[in-house]
Design a protein around this motif. Structure first.
Motif, short mmCIF file in Angstrom:
data_model
loop_
_atom_site.label_atom_id
_atom_site.label_comp_id
_atom_site.label_asym_id
_atom_site.label_seq_id
_atom_site.Cartn_x
_atom_site.Cartn_y
_atom_site.Cartn_z
N ASP A 240 -6.60 -0.89 -4.64
CA ASP A 240 -7.78 -1.08 -3.80
C ASP A 240 -8.51 0.25 -3.60
OD1 ASP A 240 -9.56 -2.50 -2.15
OD2 ASP A 240 -8.48 -1.82 -0.37
N LYS B 140 -11.21 0.92 -1.72
CA LYS B 140 -11.61 1.19 -0.34
C LYS B 140 -10.45 1.81 0.43
CE LYS B 140 -14.28 -0.92 3.31
NZ LYS B 140 -14.93 -2.14 3.78
N TRP B 141 -9.24 1.30 0.23
CA TRP B 141 -8.06 1.87 0.87
C TRP B 141 -7.83 3.30 0.40
CZ3 TRP B 141 -3.47 3.62 -1.32
CH2 TRP B 141 -2.47 3.92 -0.42
N ARG C 176 -6.09 -2.23 6.94
CA ARG C 176 -6.50 -2.92 5.71
C ARG C 176 -5.31 -3.20 4.80
NH1 ARG C 176 -11.06 -3.88 2.79
NH2 ARG C 176 -10.86 -3.81 0.55
N MET D 161 -3.79 -6.86 3.58
CA MET D 161 -3.71 -7.20 2.16
C MET D 161 -2.31 -7.63 1.74
SD MET D 161 -6.11 -4.22 0.59
CE MET D 161 -5.72 -4.61 -1.09
#
Length: 59
Positions: free
Chosen positions: A8, A10-11, A53, A57
């Motif tokens: 990911d 964004k992470w 986040r 997930m």
């Protein structure tokens, strides 16, 4: 660590930015600049969002 979280972007951006802000905050604290607190708070805030986040997930 789950492969989905590692992929990911964004992470990853949250984590890297948080570490960068923490390093800047430590550097500012060493040179006795009072803005280190601001960088520390922003670093913790971004780390909170990254962990939140990642936990969403993996559920």
């Amino acid at each position: 660590m789950n492969w989905l979280v590692i992929k990911d972007t964004k992470w990853l951006v949250f984590q890297l930015t948080s570490m960068l802000l923490a390093a800047i905050g430590i550097t500012l604290a060493v040179v006795n600049n009072s803005y280190w607190v601001l960088f520390g708070v922003f670093s913790m805030l971004l780390m909170f969002f990254a962990v939140n986040r990642a936990s969403k997930m993996t559920k």
